[in-house]
Scaffold this active site. Structure first.
Site, PDB file in Angstrom:
ATOM      1  N   GLY A   1      16.402 -46.797  14.697  1.00 44.58           N
ATOM      2  CA  GLY A   1      14.931 -46.827  14.628  1.00 44.58           C
ATOM      3  C   GLY A   1      14.299 -47.623  15.742  1.00 44.58           C
TER       4      GLY A   1
ATOM      5  N   LYS B   1      44.220 -57.941  -3.607  1.00 44.15           N
ATOM      6  CA  LYS B   1      43.957 -57.902  -5.056  1.00 44.15           C
ATOM      7  C   LYS B   1      42.615 -58.559  -5.390  1.00 44.15           C
ATOM      8  CE  LYS B   1      46.695 -60.469  -7.526  1.00 44.15           C
ATOM      9  NZ  LYS B   1      47.863 -61.047  -8.240  1.00 44.15           N
TER      10      LYS B   1
ATOM     11  N   GLY C   1      17.978 -43.403  19.880  1.00 41.99           N
ATOM     12  CA  GLY C   1      18.113 -41.955  19.884  1.00 41.99           C
ATOM     13  C   GLY C   1      16.725 -41.343  19.783  1.00 41.99           C
TER      14      GLY C   1
ATOM     15  N   ASP D   1      27.595 -40.204  22.379  1.00 42.82           N
ATOM     16  CA  ASP D   1      27.546 -39.161  21.355  1.00 42.82           C
ATOM     17  C   ASP D   1      27.000 -39.777  20.074  1.00 42.82           C
ATOM     18  OD1 ASP D   1      28.597 -37.006  22.763  1.00 42.82           O
ATOM     19  OD2 ASP D   1      30.664 -37.427  22.180  1.00 42.82           O
ATOM     20  N   ASP D   2      26.384 -38.953  19.242  1.00 47.71           N
ATOM     21  CA  ASP D   2      26.089 -39.431  17.906  1.00 47.71           C
ATOM     22  C   ASP D   2      27.414 -39.529  17.151  1.00 47.71           C
ATOM     23  OD1 ASP D   2      23.217 -38.655  15.771  1.00 47.71           O
ATOM     24  OD2 ASP D   2      24.438 -40.449  16.014  1.00 47.71           O
ATOM     25  N   GLU D   3      27.478 -40.440  16.208  1.00 43.80           N
ATOM     26  CA  GLU D   3      28.764 -40.667  15.527  1.00 43.80           C
ATOM     27  C   GLU D   3      29.144 -39.476  14.658  1.00 43.80           C
ATOM     28  OE1 GLU D   3      25.977 -42.001  14.619  1.00 43.80           O
ATOM     29  OE2 GLU D   3      25.817 -41.783  12.444  1.00 43.80           O
TER      30      GLU D   3
HETATM   31  C1  LIG Z   1      23.183 -47.748  12.200  1.00 50.57           C
HETATM   32  S1  LIG Z   1      23.556 -48.459  13.733  1.00 50.57           S
HETATM   33  C2  LIG Z   1      23.931 -47.026  14.801  1.00 50.57           C
HETATM   34  C3  LIG Z   1      22.684 -46.204  15.071  1.00 50.57           C
HETATM   35  C4  LIG Z   1      22.993 -44.753  15.323  1.00 50.57           C
HETATM   36  O1  LIG Z   1      24.137 -44.296  15.210  1.00 50.57           O
HETATM   37  C5  LIG Z   1      21.938 -43.843  15.668  1.00 50.57           C
HETATM   38  O2  LIG Z   1      22.193 -42.657  15.813  1.00 50.57           O
HETATM   39  C6  LIG Z   1      20.542 -44.375  15.814  1.00 50.57           C
HETATM   40  O3  LIG Z   1      19.674 -43.311  16.042  1.00 50.57           O
HETATM   41  P1  LIG Z   1      18.119 -43.664  16.147  1.00 50.57           P
HETATM   42  O4  LIG Z   1      17.481 -42.306  16.295  1.00 50.57           O
HETATM   43  O5  LIG Z   1      17.712 -44.373  14.892  1.00 50.57           O
HETATM   44  O6  LIG Z   1      17.909 -44.533  17.358  1.00 50.57           O
HETATM   45 MG   LIG Z   2      24.043 -42.184  15.064  1.00 51.25          MG
END
Ligand SMILES: CSCCC(=O)C(=O)COP(=O)(O)O
Ligand SMILES: [Mg+2]
Length: 400
Positions: free
Chosen positions: A327, A88, A349, A164-166
């Site tokens: 990033g 609450k 990534g 994997d990407d989320e």
């Molecule tokens: C926000 S934390 C998880 C970062 C993520 O899921 C991701 O895909 C980062 O990709 P990037 O290209 O920014 O390295």
């Molecule tokens: Mg991601």
């Protein structure tokens, strides 16, 4: 005695916090907005919350209140405890839950990471440096052959993990079980070529009722680890996955949707709890979070607080790998290793796939940067062509 002690940060004038504290202690336990008959009050006293501390000078116009909630008020599970301490109250204006301490007898019922940092290092075969992880990118709408090529390139670049990407869910082009089987096959092939084992964290998705069976089947098919979007589900679902002995895989907690609860400065739950303490105690082997200098940045003090909750000793739980993310490019490796030491996973990534030489070169650039920082060599002096190209593309310490 069994209890949890919740600490809240909320605005208020000096002298106003004692009444607020009593109101919370009463309102979240035995009280209500009306007074109870005297007899009932005496009967309920052992269930009433206790004001543990008040700090009226936590900041400009801000105080901190700590309330102890007796263990007899709730079952020892996070859904019950979170509802008790911030159910609450989370709806009641500017108040943020900034810490939650568990008595030892309550703590010991939580599993903590199955592998932890040391166990993951064993699996990866890496002892003396940060781990390096890359992320599939641009695979939505692509087929398994495309993913196989991307996985092979990432692994040949020397990354320790690929996730994997989320936002990659079960889908007809790259179904979950096919990704697991193909990942095992491709990474076995690359290991034959290079001698290095890369682990693949496949995104476990779908309805909650399906998750445990999917995870068990993934293990049978040779999955290395599971990526999991905890905060689209719940911490208790993560704990269920951790406690299932027929799953037994490393669990990688993704912070997607976590900002919905933790980002607001004067509402919700502190990141140190949300991405730190709660993930460690419920069984995450990895906790991903935005770095202080990436593309989705958190304040440095927030990020370091997350990392401390994941790794501080003494603790009844193994350590969870901090994974500063978003990033990240090779020019940021000195910052990452300065802030997190070697006990972290460097996660990228775009910083891998965006390399002009491709993902393999992107991985090599990161490996060269990590080795340079370990050796105390400024990145600019490194001879590695892949790193030199990466630095020329992404200014050192800047944003990607
Ligand atoms: C926000 S934390 C998880 C970062 C993520 O899921 C991701 O895909 C980062 O990709 P990037 O290209 O920014 O390295
Ligand atoms: Mg991601």
């Amino acid at each position: 005695m069994s209890e949890v002690i919740a600490t809240y940060r909320l605005p208020g004038a000096k002298g106003s916090f004692e009444k607020k504290a009593e109101g919370i202690a009463l309102g979240l336990t035995v009280g209500s907005w009306t007074d109870l008959p005297q007899l009932e009050q005496e009967q309920l006293l052992k269930f009433k919350g206790r004001v543990a501390s008040i700090n009226e000078e936590a900041g400009e116009g801000v105080g901190e209140i700590s309330i102890a909630y007796p263990g007899r008020n709730y079952s020892n599970d996070l859904p019950a405890i979170l509802t008790t301490v911030f159910g609450k109250l989370s709806l009641d204006g500017q108040v943020k839950l900034i810490n939650l301490e568990f008595s030892d007898d309550l703590n010991r019922h939580y599993p903590g990471p199955r592998y932890g940092i040391e166990g993951i290092r064993e699996l990866a075969g890496v002892k003396d440096r940060p781990l390096l992880m890359s992320i599939f990118k641009g695979v939505i709408g692509r087929d398994l052959a495309y993913m196989e090529d991307q996985l092979r390139a990432q692994a040949r670049g020397g990354v320790d993990l690929v996730k994997d990407d989320e936002i990659l869910f079960d889908n007809p082009l790259t179904p979950f079980y096919e990704r697991v089987k193909n990942g095992r096959r491709i990474l076995d092939e690359v290991q034959q070529e290079t001698g290095k084992r890369t682990l693949y964290a496949v995104n476990l998705t779908g309805r909650t009722s399906e998750l445990r069976e999917k995870a068990r089947r993934a293990r049978e098919l040779g999955a290395d680890a599971l990526l999991f979007n905890v905060f689209s589900y719940s911490l208790d679902v993560l704990q269920e996955l951790r406690e299932d002995e027929n799953i037994g895989l490393p669990l990688m907690a993704h912070p997607a949707f976590a900002g919905a609860v933790a980002q607001a400065p004067h509402h919700g739950v502190a990141y140190s709890l949300w991405l730190g303490k709660f993930l460690r105690m419920t069984g995450a082997d990895f906790s991903l979070f935005p770095s202080p200098y990436g593309s989705v940045a958190l304040e440095k003090d927030q990020v370091l607080a997350i990392s401390r909750e994941l790794t501080d000793e003494p603790s009844p739980f193994k350590k969870t790998f901090p994974v500063p993310s978003a990033g990240i490019h090779p020019g940021l490796v000195p910052h990452l290793m300065e802030d997190f030491g070697e006990g972290c996973v460097i996660n990228a990534g775009g910083g891998v796939h965006g390399h002009p030489g491709g993902a393999e070169s992107g991985g090599l650039a990161f490996r060269q940067a990590i080795e340079a920082v370990k050796a105390g060599i400024p990145l600019e002096e490194v001879q590695g062509e892949e790193l030199r190209v990466a630095l020329s593309l992404w200014s050192k310490g800047g944003k990607g």
